[in-house]
Design a protein around this motif. Structure first.
Motif, PDB file in Angstrom:
ATOM      1  N   THR A  32       0.845  -1.192   0.000  1.00 49.66           N
ATOM      2  CA  THR A  32       0.000   0.000   0.000  1.00 49.66           C
ATOM      3  C   THR A  32       0.879   1.241   0.000  1.00 49.66           C
ATOM      4  OG1 THR A  32      -0.018   0.150   2.398  1.00 49.66           O
ATOM      5  CG2 THR A  32      -1.710  -1.240   1.403  1.00 49.66           C
ATOM      6  N   TYR A  33       0.253   2.364  -0.276  1.00 53.19           N
ATOM      7  CA  TYR A  33       1.019   3.626  -0.234  1.00 53.19           C
ATOM      8  C   TYR A  33       1.541   3.874   1.177  1.00 53.19           C
ATOM      9  CZ  TYR A  33      -0.768   4.418  -4.892  1.00 53.19           C
ATOM     10  OH  TYR A  33      -1.043   4.293  -6.223  1.00 53.19           O
ATOM     11  N   ALA A  34       0.749   3.474   2.161  1.00 51.36           N
ATOM     12  CA  ALA A  34       1.174   3.657   3.553  1.00 51.36           C
ATOM     13  C   ALA A  34       2.424   2.824   3.838  1.00 51.36           C
ATOM     14  CB  ALA A  34       0.047   3.260   4.496  1.00 51.36           C
ATOM     15  N   LEU A  87      12.262  -6.081  21.401  1.00 47.03           N
ATOM     16  CA  LEU A  87      11.692  -6.642  22.634  1.00 47.03           C
ATOM     17  C   LEU A  87      11.245  -8.097  22.464  1.00 47.03           C
ATOM     18  CD1 LEU A  87      10.810  -5.963  25.555  1.00 47.03           C
ATOM     19  CD2 LEU A  87       8.588  -5.331  24.638  1.00 47.03           C
ATOM     20  N   LEU A 136      -2.717  12.694  24.120  1.00 43.54           N
ATOM     21  CA  LEU A 136      -1.392  12.165  23.762  1.00 43.54           C
ATOM     22  C   LEU A 136      -1.035  10.974  24.656  1.00 43.54           C
ATOM     23  CD1 LEU A 136       1.073  12.697  21.913  1.00 43.54           C
ATOM     24  CD2 LEU A 136       2.003  14.133  23.725  1.00 43.54           C
ATOM     25  N   VAL A 150       3.782  11.206  10.956  1.00 46.79           N
ATOM     26  CA  VAL A 150       3.926  12.388  10.097  1.00 46.79           C
ATOM     27  C   VAL A 150       2.544  12.954   9.766  1.00 46.79           C
ATOM     28  CG1 VAL A 150       4.736  13.173   7.832  1.00 46.79           C
ATOM     29  CG2 VAL A 150       6.091  11.518   9.136  1.00 46.79           C
ATOM     30  N   PHE A 204      20.030   0.599  17.776  1.00 47.09           N
ATOM     31  CA  PHE A 204      19.074  -0.246  18.507  1.00 47.09           C
ATOM     32  C   PHE A 204      17.889  -0.663  17.630  1.00 47.09           C
ATOM     33  CE2 PHE A 204      16.886   3.786  19.255  1.00 47.09           C
ATOM     34  CZ  PHE A 204      15.562   3.426  19.264  1.00 47.09           C
ATOM     35  N   ALA A 240      10.290  -2.243  21.225  1.00 46.81           N
ATOM     36  CA  ALA A 240       9.527  -3.275  20.508  1.00 46.81           C
ATOM     37  C   ALA A 240       9.694  -3.145  19.001  1.00 46.81           C
ATOM     38  CB  ALA A 240       8.055  -3.197  20.880  1.00 46.81           C
ATOM     39  N   GLN A 241       9.947  -1.949  18.524  1.00 41.46           N
ATOM     40  CA  GLN A 241      10.186  -1.708  17.093  1.00 41.46           C
ATOM     41  C   GLN A 241       9.124  -2.365  16.236  1.00 41.46           C
ATOM     42  OE1 GLN A 241      14.272  -2.730  15.931  1.00 41.46           O
ATOM     43  NE2 GLN A 241      14.806  -2.675  18.086  1.00 41.46           N
ATOM     44  N   CYS A 291       9.536   1.915  21.675  1.00 41.64           N
ATOM     45  CA  CYS A 291      10.725   2.026  20.799  1.00 41.64           C
ATOM     46  C   CYS A 291      11.491   0.702  20.775  1.00 41.64           C
ATOM     47  CB  CYS A 291      11.642   3.138  21.271  1.00 41.64           C
ATOM     48  SG  CYS A 291      10.915   4.763  21.101  1.00 41.64           S
ATOM     49  N   SER A 317       2.381   3.354  13.019  1.00 40.25           N
ATOM     50  CA  SER A 317       3.316   3.421  11.892  1.00 40.25           C
ATOM     51  C   SER A 317       3.922   4.815  11.797  1.00 40.25           C
ATOM     52  CB  SER A 317       2.599   3.071  10.596  1.00 40.25           C
ATOM     53  OG  SER A 317       1.649   4.068  10.282  1.00 40.25           O
ATOM     54  N   LEU A 318       5.077   4.879  11.149  1.00 44.60           N
ATOM     55  CA  LEU A 318       5.768   6.159  11.026  1.00 44.60           C
ATOM     56  C   LEU A 318       4.987   7.131  10.150  1.00 44.60           C
ATOM     57  CD1 LEU A 318       9.402   4.845  10.523  1.00 44.60           C
ATOM     58  CD2 LEU A 318       8.552   6.107  12.492  1.00 44.60           C
ATOM     59  N   SER A 319       4.347   6.581   9.104  1.00 43.82           N
ATOM     60  CA  SER A 319       3.598   7.484   8.218  1.00 43.82           C
ATOM     61  C   SER A 319       2.460   8.153   8.997  1.00 43.82           C
ATOM     62  CB  SER A 319       3.054   6.739   7.000  1.00 43.82           C
ATOM     63  OG  SER A 319       2.272   5.651   7.403  1.00 43.82           O
ATOM     64  N   MET A 335      -3.817   3.424   6.668  1.00 39.47           N
ATOM     65  CA  MET A 335      -2.709   3.870   7.512  1.00 39.47           C
ATOM     66  C   MET A 335      -2.936   3.344   8.938  1.00 39.47           C
ATOM     67  SD  MET A 335      -1.420   7.804   7.792  1.00 39.47           S
ATOM     68  CE  MET A 335      -1.487   8.184   6.059  1.00 39.47           C
ATOM     69  N   LEU A 358      10.283   6.306   5.360  1.00 43.50           N
ATOM     70  CA  LEU A 358      10.502   7.046   6.615  1.00 43.50           C
ATOM     71  C   LEU A 358      11.411   6.275   7.564  1.00 43.50           C
ATOM     72  CD1 LEU A 358       6.847   8.308   7.186  1.00 43.50           C
ATOM     73  CD2 LEU A 358       8.832   9.762   6.759  1.00 43.50           C
ATOM     74  N   ASN A 417       5.961   4.231   4.999  1.00 41.28           N
ATOM     75  CA  ASN A 417       6.599   3.750   6.236  1.00 41.28           C
ATOM     76  C   ASN A 417       8.033   3.316   5.965  1.00 41.28           C
ATOM     77  OD1 ASN A 417       4.325   4.116   7.760  1.00 41.28           O
ATOM     78  ND2 ASN A 417       3.580   2.043   7.443  1.00 41.28           N
ATOM     79  N   PRO A 468      -6.649   3.405  -2.574  1.00 46.80           N
ATOM     80  CA  PRO A 468      -7.391   4.603  -2.996  1.00 46.80           C
ATOM     81  C   PRO A 468      -8.748   4.337  -3.647  1.00 46.80           C
ATOM     82  CG  PRO A 468      -5.081   4.757  -3.643  1.00 46.80           C
ATOM     83  CD  PRO A 468      -5.270   3.381  -3.105  1.00 46.80           C
ATOM     84  N   MET A 483      -4.556   5.788   1.610  1.00 49.11           N
ATOM     85  CA  MET A 483      -3.168   5.316   1.682  1.00 49.11           C
ATOM     86  C   MET A 483      -3.128   3.791   1.705  1.00 49.11           C
ATOM     87  SD  MET A 483      -0.721   7.656   1.796  1.00 49.11           S
ATOM     88  CE  MET A 483       0.658   7.295   2.868  1.00 49.11           C
ATOM     89  N   TRP A 484      -4.264   3.188   2.013  1.00 44.24           N
ATOM     90  CA  TRP A 484      -4.344   1.731   1.976  1.00 44.24           C
ATOM     91  C   TRP A 484      -4.766   1.264   0.581  1.00 44.24           C
ATOM     92  CZ3 TRP A 484      -9.253  -0.990   2.027  1.00 44.24           C
ATOM     93  CH2 TRP A 484      -9.070  -2.381   1.965  1.00 44.24           C
TER      94      TRP A 484
END
Lengths: 343, 471
Positions: free
Chosen positions: A141-143, A174, B195, B10, A160, B459-460, B457, B5-7, B1, A150, A147, B46, B43-44
C-alpha cells in the motif's frame, strides 16, 4: 495531576532511556544497518520494469547476495546489476515472475545453491519466502511504502533499531529479547542461535561482518545452522526443477533475453555434504544439459576456486570483491554480458 | 494507515499543525479533516474511497428525505435504499466468498457437481464499522430519533472521521455530528491527556499484543497438531490478551487522537476481563457494537417485551449475527452462538440461584467468566473447526499425548502478562484511568509515560495490522 509536568518528565526520561540503550547496544558491537526486508526488495524489483537489454538481474539465495558485489560489477562493465537474490530462498518463483510478468530482455544471473535450488517447486519455506516478497511487491500500500522510506533514515542512524524480517537470534527488539529467555527443559534442544552475519545497503549489496572472519566461534555457530539444515533437506528434486525452467528460458530467449547459471563457492564440511547429496553430475551438469544455458561453477575456474568461506557458505567481502571481478571477466570473455564502458 | 506506523506520526503532525493554525476557518478545518480522512483511508487502497463516498451520498440523501417526508411508504423506501446499499456493500465485499462457498457446498451435498470460480474480492478495511455507523444515522432518522445533519460536510466528516473510521468506536450521529457544529479546540489538558491515551493505545498494540503475545498465540493455533493441555490453554490465554490489547489499543488511540482535536469519543472498553457474567461482559467489551446491536437488532426483534421465549430467541439471533459481523466463517457464528448460550444460561441461572456479589465471590465469578470467554476465543481464532476441536479437547486435557511446543519461559511470559491483565481489570472495574491518574503524582505518571515510550521504541513494531481491521 499536572500533565504538563508529566509530559516534561516523560520527554526527558524517554530520550534519556533511548540514549542509554543506544549507547549500550553500540558497546555490544551493534551498528546501525538497514533491514533487508520485503520493502527494500520491492524497490529493487520495481526497477526491473525499466531495464534495457544491457542490464543484469541477479537472482538466487544468500550466496549470490553475499558473493556478488555490485560496485565491482558496475566498475567492470558500466552496468549496476539489480540485486534480487534473497537469503534462504530458491530463485525459481522470481525468475518465473520476471519472465511472465515483465518484458525484461537483458541477462538474468541465477545462483544455484543446491540445497535450495533443487527443491520441489511450489513447496517449502525456500519457495514461500520469495513468493511473500513478490506478493508484497504487488500488494504494497502507499502507507507501507511511506513507512519504509521514513524508516530508512532512522535505521541508518540508530543501532538499537535492529529488528529484522529474518528474525535473527541476535536481534535486539523486545520480542526477540523476551523469546531468547530459556528456562528449564520442557522442550527438546532446538535450533542453535542463528545470528546475523552481514549488512545490506540501500540497493541490497551485502557486506559480511568482520567478526564472521575473525571470530571462529561466531562463524562455527553459523556453520552448525548450515550443516543442520542440509541434513534435514529432502532428496534433491532435479527433473521437476529443470522442467519448470525450460519453458521460462525459452520464453526469455524468444524476446532476446538471456539467463546464466552460477554456482558460488562453499567450503569445508558443507561443501563435502553438498557434493555428496547434490552430486555435480546429477544436479548441475544435468541442469546445464537440459536447460541449454551456460553455467559457471566455481570449481571449473582456478580464479573462482581460490577462496575459503569463513562460515563455509559465503565469501568474506574482500574475497567477494575479487570473486565478482573474476566472474565478470569470464562472463565478458564469453560475451554473456555487455561492457558499456568499451562499447 | 495504521496508528502504529511512522507514516501516521507524520500524518498526525501535519493534521494537528493545520488544525491549530490560524489560516483555516472552522469550516476550512472540517474540510481539511475530511480530506485528511480520505488520505488516511486511501493510503491503503485509494479506489475503495469510492465506497465511502457512495455510502456518504446515499445516507445523506436518505437522511434528508427521511427528515422531511411524511409519506410513510416513501419513508420506508428511502430507509430500504440505505439498507440495501450499505448491507449490499457489506454482503458483497465481506460475505460474497462465504456465500458462494456455502452455495457450492450445498449443491455438492445434493449431488450437483459445481465449482465456482473464486471471486478474489478485497475486503475494504473497516467496512463493517463505517456501514454500521451510517446505517445508525438513517435508522435514527426513520424513527425520528435525532436531528438530521446540518450540512453535507458535517455528515461526510461523521462517516469518515479518521480516528475511528476503520475500527471504531462506532459512534452515533447525535454524539459526533453535533460536535462538528461549533469550533472545537482541545484544552492543553485535553491535548496532553489525548497524547497519553495515544501512547497507552500504541503500547497495548505494539508491546503487549504484538511483541509479547502474538507469537505464542500464532505458534499454538498454527501448530497443525494435537497439543498438550497446557500449551492449548497458554495459546488461548495469549490470544485473549492479544485481541484485547489489539482492539482496546486501537480504541484508546482513536479516543486519544480525537481528544487532541478537541472531539470526544465514547469509551469502547471498560475492563471487560473483570466482568461478572456475560451481560456484564457485553456492557464492557466493544461497547459501541454491543449497544448498536441492542438498539438496532435486539430491540427491533422484540427485546424483552414479548415474553421470555421471544426474548431468548432475540438474544440468540442478535449474538449469532454479532458473531457473523466479526467474520464470514461458521467459526464466528459458533463464537456468537456460545455467547448467546452463555447469556441465556446466565439469565436462567440468575432466576434459580440469586447470588449476592461481594469482593470474594466477585473475583471468583469474574475468573469463571473469563475462563468461559476463553473457550469462545478458540472458535474466534481457529482457522477451522478441526483446529478448534483439537484445541478444545486439549484444553479439557483429553489429549494426554499432545505435543508440547512452548518452553517454560514462554509459558511464564504469558502467565505473567495475563495475570497482570486480569488483576488490572479487576482492580479497575469500578473506576477509570482518568480517575486513577488524578490520584497519581505527576512525576509517577511522567516516569510511567517514559517507560511506555521506551518499550514502544524497544519493541520496534513493524506496523502489524490491527486484528479488527478485517472485520
Amino acid at each position: 495531576m499536572n500533565l504538563k509536568k508529566s509530559v516534561g518528565i516523560a520527554v526527558v526520561l524517554g530520550i534519556a532511556f533511548i540514549a542509554i540503550w543506544e549507547l549500550y547496544v553500540r558497546s555490544l558491537g551493534y551498528v546501525s544497518e538497514l533491514d533487508d526486508n520485503k520493502a527494500l526488495w520491492a524497490i529493487q524489483r520495481a526497477k526491473v520494469d525499466k531495464l534495457s537489454s544491457d542490464d543484469i538481474v541477479l537472482l538466487g539465495s544468500s550466496r549470490v547476495h553475499f558473493d556478488i558485489q555490485l560496485n565491482e560489477w558496475e566498475e567492470a562493465t558500466g552496468v549496476r546489476p539489480i540485486m534480487l537474490a534473497s537469503d534462504g530462498t530458491t530463485p525459481t518463483p522470481i525468475f518465473k515472475e520476471i519472465v511472465e510478468e515483465t518484458d525484461f530482455n537483458g541477462t538474468v544471473v541465477i545462483g544455484v545453491a543446491p540445497a535450495l535450488f533443487f527443491s520441489q517447486p511450489g513447496k517449502g519455506f525456500m519457495w514461500d519466502r520469495p513468493t511473500k516478497r513478490l506478493r508484497h511487491y504487488y500488494e504494497q500500500t502507499y502507507a507501507q511504502r511511506a513507512n519504509h522510506y521514513l524508516s530508512l533514515p532512522l535505521e541508518r542512524t540508530f543501532s538499537f533499531l535492529n529488528a529484522s524480517e529474518e528474525e535473527w537470534s541476535d536481534d535486539i527488539d523486545l520480542k526477540t529479547l523476551v523469546n531468547n529467555i530459556k528456562i528449564g527443559n520442557r522442550l527438546p534442544e532446538g535450533r542453535p542461535p542463528f545470528n546475523n552475519f552481514g549488512f545490506v545497503d540501500a540497493d541490497r549489496n551485502v557486506t559480511m561482518f568482520e567478526k564472521t572472519k575473525t571470530d571462529t566461534a561466531f562463524a562455527n555457530g553459523i556453520v552448525k545452522i548450515w550443516l543442520g539444515g542440509i541434513e534435514r533437506r529432502p532428496t534433491p528434486v532435479v527433473d521437476s526443477v529443470i522442467l519448470y525452467y525450460q519453458p521460462l528460458i525459452e520464453k526469455l530467449k524468444k524476446r532476446g533475453g538471456n539467463a546464466i547459471f552460477i554456482r558460488c563457492p562453499s567450503s569445508g564440511k558443507l561443501r563435502e555434504k553438498e557434493n555428496e547429496i547434490y552430486s555435480r553430475t546429477v544436479c548441475w551438469d544435468e541442469l546445464l544439459l537440459q536447460s541449454g544455458l551456460n553455467g559457471y561453477h566455481f570449481e571449473d575456474y582456478t580464479q573462482l576456486n581460490q577462496f575459503t568461506c569463513p562460515e563455509e557458505s559465503h565469501l568474506f567481502s574482500t574475497d567477494a570483491r575479487i570473486f565478482t571481478k573474476e566472474l565478470v571477466k569470464i562472463l565478458l570473455e564469453d560475451q554473456q554480458i555487455s561492457n558499456l564502458k568499451t562499447r | 494507515m495504521l496508528f502504529n506506523s511512522l507514516s501516521f506520526v507524520v500524518f498526525l503532525i501535519v493534521v494537528l499543525a493545520l488544525y491549530y493554525s490560524k489560516i483555516l476557518s472552522w469550516t476550512g478545518k472540517k474540510r481539511m479533516l475530511l480530506l485528511s480522512s480520505y488520505v488516511f483511508y486511501g493510503m491503503w487502497n485509494p479506489p475503495l474511497v469510492i465506497l465511502l463516498w457512495i455510502s456518504t451520498v446515499v445516507d445523506w440523501t436518505a437522511g434528508k428525505k427521511l427528515a422531511t417526508l411524511e409519506n410513510k411508504k416513501k419513508r420506508k423506501l428511502w430507509l430500504l435504499l440505505s439498507m440495501v446499499v450499505n448491507l449490499g456493500f457489506l454482503g458483497f465485499f465481506k460475505y460474497g466468498n462465504f456465500l458462494l462457498e456455502n452455495f457450492t457446498a450445498i449443491l455438492q451435498s445434493i449431488g450437483i457437481e459445481y465449482e465456482a470460480l473464486p471471486m478474489d474480492i478485497i475486503l475494504p478495511m473497516g467496512i463493517s464499522f463505517y456501514t454500521f455507523q451510517t446505517m445508525s444515522y438513517t435508522i435514527d432518522m426513520y424513527y425520528r430519533k435525532g436531528e438530521r445533519a446540518r450540512t453535507f460536510l458535517d455528515f461526510a466528516l461523521y462517516v469518515t472521521f479518521f480516528p475511528q473510521l476503520v475500527a471504531g468506536p462506532i459512534v452515533r450521529a447525535k454524539d459526533l455530528i453535533t460536535q462538528f457544529y461549533e469550533p472545537k479546540k482541545a484544552t492543553i489538558h485535553q491535548f496532553l491527556w489525548g497524547l497519553f491515551l495515544l501512547t497507552i493505545g500504541v503500547f497495548q498494540k505494539v508491546v503487549l499484543a504484538d511483541a509479547l503475545l502474538s507469537s505464542t498465540s500464532d505458534k499454538v493455533f498454527d501448530a497443525g497438531k494435537l497439543l498438550h493441555g497446557v500449551d492449548a490453554w497458554i495459546g488461548t490465554l495469549a490470544f485473549s490478551g492479544q485481541i484485547f490489547f489489539d482492539f482496546a489499543g486501537y480504541s484508546t488511540c482513536a479516543i486519544g487522537i480525537a481528544l487532541m482535536l478537541g472531539i470526544i469519543l465514547p469509551d469502547n472498553f471498560r475492563y471487560p476481563y473483570a466482568s461478572i457474567g456475560f451481560s456484564d461482559l457485553w456492557r464492557r467489551w466493544h461497547i459501541s457494537l454491543s449497544s448498536w446491536l441492542r438498539d438496532y437488532l435486539y430491540i427491533p426483534l422484540g427485546g424483552n417485551r414479548h415474553g421470555i421465549t421471544r426474548m431468548y430467541v432475540a438474544l440468540m439471533l442478535t449474538m449469532l449475527l454479532g458473531g457473523l459481523w466479526h467474520g464470514a466463517a461458521w467459526t464466528f457464528v459458533i463464537w456468537g452462538a456460545l455467547h448467546g448460550i452463555y447469556l441465556v444460561g446466565e439469565r436462567l441461572l440468575k432466576k434459580l440461584i440469586p447470588i449476592k456479589i461481594n469482593a470474594w465471590n466477585g473475583i471468583f465469578l469474574a475468573f469463571l467468566t473469563y475462563t468461559l470467554v476463553n473457550i469462545t476465543w478458540v472458535f474466534f481464532r481457529a482457522k477451522g473447526f478441526a483446529t478448534a476441536n483439537d484445541m478444545i479437547t486439549s484444553m479439557f486435557f483429553l489429549n494426554p499425548d499432545g505435543s508440547k511446543i512452548l518452553g517454560i519461559a514462554e509459558i511464564g511470559k504469558v502467565v505473567i502478562v495475563i495475570t497482570g491483565l486480569f488483576l488490572c481489570h479487576w482492580f479497575m472495574r469500578n473506576t477509570s484511568m482518568k480517575e486513577v491518574s488524578l490520584k497519581t503524582p505527576s512525576w509517577v505518571l511522567g516516569v510511567g509515560w517514559a517507560v511506555l515510550f521506551f518499550l514502544i521504541c524497544l519493541a520496534q513494531g513493524s506496523g502489524e495490522q490491527f486484528i479488527y481491521f478485517q472485520f
